[in-house]
Design a protein around this motif. Structure first.
Motif, PDB file in Angstrom:
ATOM      1  N   ALA A 289       3.613   1.705  -2.902  1.00 12.81           N
ATOM      2  CA  ALA A 289       2.459   2.567  -3.172  1.00 12.81           C
ATOM      3  C   ALA A 289       2.435   3.033  -4.620  1.00 12.81           C
ATOM      4  CB  ALA A 289       2.471   3.764  -2.228  1.00 12.81           C
ATOM      5  N   ASN A 290       3.612   3.177  -5.241  1.00  6.84           N
ATOM      6  CA  ASN A 290       3.682   3.556  -6.647  1.00  6.84           C
ATOM      7  C   ASN A 290       3.638   2.345  -7.575  1.00  6.84           C
ATOM      8  OD1 ASN A 290       3.934   6.325  -6.062  1.00  6.84           O
ATOM      9  ND2 ASN A 290       6.151   6.136  -5.805  1.00  6.84           N
ATOM     10  N   ASP A 291       4.262   1.257  -7.139  1.00  7.41           N
ATOM     11  CA  ASP A 291       4.429   0.115  -8.037  1.00  7.41           C
ATOM     12  C   ASP A 291       3.154  -0.704  -8.226  1.00  7.41           C
ATOM     13  OD1 ASP A 291       7.010   0.846  -8.463  1.00  7.41           O
ATOM     14  OD2 ASP A 291       7.881  -0.565  -7.027  1.00  7.41           O
ATOM     15  N   VAL A 292       2.154  -0.503  -7.381  1.00  4.42           N
ATOM     16  CA  VAL A 292       0.878  -1.173  -7.664  1.00  4.42           C
ATOM     17  C   VAL A 292       0.256  -0.623  -8.942  1.00  4.42           C
ATOM     18  CG1 VAL A 292       0.345  -1.799  -5.275  1.00  4.42           C
ATOM     19  CG2 VAL A 292      -0.369   0.445  -6.156  1.00  4.42           C
ATOM     20  N   ASN A 293       0.719   0.555  -9.380  1.00  7.68           N
ATOM     21  CA  ASN A 293       0.236   1.153 -10.625  1.00  7.68           C
ATOM     22  C   ASN A 293       1.194   0.922 -11.789  1.00  7.68           C
ATOM     23  OD1 ASN A 293      -2.223   2.212  -9.693  1.00  7.68           O
ATOM     24  ND2 ASN A 293      -1.171   3.979  -8.804  1.00  7.68           N
ATOM     25  N   LYS A 344      -2.635  -2.405   3.220  1.00  6.24           N
ATOM     26  CA  LYS A 344      -1.379  -2.091   2.554  1.00  6.24           C
ATOM     27  C   LYS A 344      -1.566  -2.171   1.032  1.00  6.24           C
ATOM     28  CE  LYS A 344       1.412  -4.242   6.223  1.00  6.24           C
ATOM     29  NZ  LYS A 344       2.421  -5.302   6.510  1.00  6.24           N
ATOM     30  N   PRO A 345      -0.665  -1.526   0.284  1.00  3.06           N
ATOM     31  CA  PRO A 345      -0.692  -1.715  -1.171  1.00  3.06           C
ATOM     32  C   PRO A 345      -0.379  -3.171  -1.510  1.00  3.06           C
ATOM     33  CG  PRO A 345       0.643   0.187  -0.557  1.00  3.06           C
ATOM     34  CD  PRO A 345       0.362  -0.559   0.704  1.00  3.06           C
ATOM     35  N   ALA A 346      -1.036  -3.696  -2.531  1.00  2.00           N
ATOM     36  CA  ALA A 346      -0.828  -5.096  -2.888  1.00  2.00           C
ATOM     37  C   ALA A 346      -1.382  -5.360  -4.280  1.00  2.00           C
ATOM     38  CB  ALA A 346      -1.493  -6.025  -1.868  1.00  2.00           C
ATOM     39  N   LEU A 347      -1.028  -6.521  -4.821  1.00  2.39           N
ATOM     40  CA  LEU A 347      -1.597  -7.019  -6.066  1.00  2.39           C
ATOM     41  C   LEU A 347      -2.643  -8.081  -5.732  1.00  2.39           C
ATOM     42  CD1 LEU A 347       1.648  -7.538  -8.208  1.00  2.39           C
ATOM     43  CD2 LEU A 347       0.298  -5.451  -7.900  1.00  2.39           C
TER      44      LEU A 347
END
Length: 754
Positions: A289-293, A344-347
């Protein structure tokens, strides 16, 4: 030094030749529109040209000042004109916003499918979510930029015209040998180098120039650079064949890599005291959730090429035939982190590889006081846009792991434009009449979407070779739209200094192609609402407007005043609206609207060395009916101002020259606007000030030395600039994203012209 450079350039030219034309390199910039702002002499503000079109041409010293230190983005130069909003997240105009919204509106209208603009009258910028033509040309190689607000004549070609006409005229090879070297540095590690060499006229009658540049700028909020690099190379060749035939060719190459600027949510944009400097994260945390940013997961890289030519045959003073072929190609990618992609969080990785080609041909003749123009425009664009390939990467302990395809589609039919046009002009006493029309045939693309289960992480071409089953419920067939776009104008010469002008024209706008990725990425929600992919595609329709303008052009030797009233009606208005049945915001051709307002452009040479200008506009642009969304829901918008459209826009500036020194302050004002269709998200207005100072000196046997210093956002105003509601928006439910305007920035340029 000059002898060596000239010899090297002559040898390069000896092995290169091609055909192409336009106006001569040393001819005056086209005097189109109401105000011509130039810098060929000491007076940077000139009286308006004749004609009914409303707009401006900017060139010379004015282009250097208004174009800014970045000298890359033409939007910066026109941002001071009436009813124009031209915004960028970067202080130098160097940031390419992912997707189709490139940050410009004219009288409330925008092109949602890429930058607006033509080069030498050629639509090199079309359905393009990449950087494209907007960042391909160095401004030192641009002779002038013309902006026209609707209505304008049918000879002014563009893929979409409801938002206006923006054309850049290149600086073709000069008739005399010479060159230019510029070095710029500025805040946030900005530095830029530019060099150009002109051969002059060779013994064969050939002229050629070559140029190159390198640009870098760090981000002003968060880590990374925008751009990390931008390399550019351009070459132009001109050849005369006797007195009646001229051929020219121009080629440009650009390569850029940059980190994206973090877009804010509306909640964050409403609290700039806390979030003004918020950027992407500088380090990974191991939490998806943090690393997508993470800034390294939000980036882009592109290469662009363009080649165009012009063959100009003028057998006599009465007849001219011009043929202009063109070709452009772009390849690259956008990588973006999303907080919710498939739950979900993703790239999301979007690979773009597309091209366009076409030709414009026009014949002009005169007969018994009548001026006739007949032409044809053809253009073929290969998607994307809209997108054909979205990959998903899930983050595991901070590292991307391939998670399949969100979209894999093949374009089975290209986007094709065919448009014959004609124009007639004649003077009858003090009145000059112009009439004409374009017939536009627009073939929209078709797509076959494929099931991607089991398809590995590979290239787009290889993935298409591996697919075995199409998905008929997601695939669509395009169709062809047909439109007549008439034009009429009258100019009444009251006296040699005062003209009354009237114009009417119909303009074509964009079908809402951006609903394609919204539908594909949310297919279950649309199907639950009873909307199939084909039904959503069939609901697309070209936005059209009928525009009227009525005004005066009063120009004396030392001043001009141009008041203009305008009125327009819109059908199939392109809007981004929240659909409560589907549960997301998406683009639709669902609006009916009206716009009216007043614009004032004025300028004066107050005394020797001092020139002033001001541009003011009041724009009332609103919906005349409630919106019916694709699912059938009704949104109560009647009477509400169009999104991202302030009612008041103004600018003013001055240029004072004293000997070798010059100083030019400029001011811009924008009133409150709303980010959304239902007016639940107001965005405050702002007043900005910039200051430009210059020095020039002739150095014997060397050339002309110039020094410029620019201070942008002089009073360090914190404000929201660009508002993006494109399908690549990272806001929740497809809503708008917000980009703060850059803080105070200082940049200087030292140049030598010889």
């Amino acid at each position: 030094m000059q002898h060596f450079a000239r010899t090297a350039l002559y040898m390069a030219v000896a092995s290169v030749f091609a055909c192409s034309p336009s106006a001569d390199a040393d001819s005056a910039p086209p005097r189109l529109g109401t105000v011509t702002v130039e810098g060929q002499g000491k007076n940077t503000l000139e009286s308006p040209a004749n004609g009914a079109e409303q707009g401006a041409t900017i060139g010379g010293q004015a282009l250097n000042i208004l174009g800014g230190a970045g000298q890359t983005n033409p939007y910066a130069a026109i941002s001071f004109l009436p009813s124009v909003m031209a915004q960028n997240p970067d202080p130098y105009g160097l940031a390419n916003v992912p997707g189709g919204n490139k940050g410009i509106r004219i009288r409330g209208e925008r092109n949602p499918h890429g930058g607006i603009g033509t080069v030498e009258g050629l639509p090199l910028s079309a359905i393009n979510p990449g950087p494209g033509e907007q960042f391909l040309f160095d401004m030192e190689n641009i002779r002038s930029i013309t902006l026209l607000a609707p209505p304008f004549s049918p000879t002014k070609l563009a893929v979409f015209t409801t938002q206006g006409y923006l054309n850049s005229n290149v600086l073709w090879p000069r008739p005399k040998f010479g060159g230019e070297v510029d070095q710029s540095v500025g805040s946030y590690n900005f530095h830029r180098t530019f060099i150009r060499l002109d051969s002059g006229t060779l013994p064969t009658g050939t002229r050629v120039f070559m140029s190159g540049s390198y640009t870098h700028a760090g981000q002003w909020r968060g880590p990374g650079a925008s751009p990390d690099y931008r390399y550019n190379g351009e070459i132009g060749i001109s050849q005369d064949f006797g007195q009646t035939l001229n051929a020219k060719v121009y080629a440009a190459y650009g390569s850029m890599k940059e980190n994206n600027y973090l877009p804010l949510t509306y909640t964050q944009a409403s609290n700039l005291g806390q979030y003004y400097h918020l950027g992407y994260n500088s380090a990974l945390t191991g939490t998806a959730a943090n690393d997508v940013n993470y800034y390294g997961y939000n980036r882009q890289q592109f290469q662009d090429y363009a080649v165009f030519g012009e063959l100009n045959w003028h057998p006599d003073d009465q007849n001219t035939l011009v043929i202009k072929p063109f070709y452009s190609q772009e390849n690259g990618y956008y990588l973006q982190g999303l907080s919710n992609l498939g739950g979900k969080p993703a790239l999301r990785d979007w690979v773009i590889d597309h091209s366009l080609y076409g030709v414009v041909a026009q014949y002009d003749t005169q007969w018994r006081g009548n001026h006739f123009s007949v032409g044809y425009w053809f253009e073929d664009l290969t998607p994307p846009g809209p997108p054909t390939d979205f990959k998903i990467y899930r983050l595991v302990n901070g590292q991307p792991v391939f998670g399949g395809y969100a979209l894999l589609a093949r374009a089975t039919a290209d986007h094709v434009f065919n448009s014959p046009y004609f124009q007639w002009r004649r003077s009858a006493g003090p009145v000059t009449f112009t009439a004409g029309a374009r017939y536009l045939m627009e073939q929209t693309p078709s797509f076959t979407v494929y099931n991607t289960t089991g398809i590995p992480n590979t290239s787009y071409a290889d993935a298409l070779n591996l697919v075995t089953s199409p998905n008929p419920s997601s695939s669509v067939e395009g169709r062809t739209f047909y439109q007549w776009l008439p034009y009429f104008s009258a100019v009444y010469a009251v006296n040699p200094h005062l003209d009354g002008v009237f114009a009417y024209g119909r303009n074509n706008g964009a079908p809402a192609f951006n609903n394609w990725p919204s539908v594909q990425m949310n297919m279950a929600a649309f199907q639950k609402a009873g909307v199939t992919a084909q039904r959503a595609w069939d609901q697309l329709a070209p936005e059209t407007s009928d525009s009227f303008s009525l005004g005066l052009k009063w120009h004396e030797a030392a001043w001009y005043v141009n008041p203009t009233f305008f009125y327009a009606t819109y059908r199939n208005k392109y809007v981004n609206a929240y659909d409560p049945v589907v549960g997301i915001s998406y683009d639709q051709n669902a609006g009916m609207g009206r716009a009216w307002g007043f614009e004032l452009a004025a300028g004066a040479k107050v005394w020797q060395g001092l020139s002033l200008f001001t541009n003011l506009a009041y724009d009332r642009a609103y919906f005349t009916q409630n919106l019916r969304t694709g699912s059938g829901a009704i949104l109560p918008v009647t009477g509400l101002q169009f999104p991202d459209t302030p009612r008041f826009i103004g600018s003013m500036g001055a240029l004072y020259e004293y000997g070798r020194f010059s100083i030019s302050p400029t001011f811009q004002y924008m009133s409150t606007r709303y980010a959304d269709t239902l007016h639940t998200q107001p965005v405050s207005g702002y007043l900005l000030a910039n200051l430009n100072m210059g020095y020039h000196r002739h150095i014997a046997h060397v050339g002309e030395l110039t020094v410029n210093l620019s201070i942008l956002n002089l009073f360090n105003r914190h404000y929201i600039g660009l508002i993006d509601s494109s399908y690549l928006s990272t806001a929740q439910s497809g809503g708008a994203s917000f980009y703060p305007g850059a803080p105070i920035s200082v940049a200087g340029t030292v140049g030598l012209r010889f």
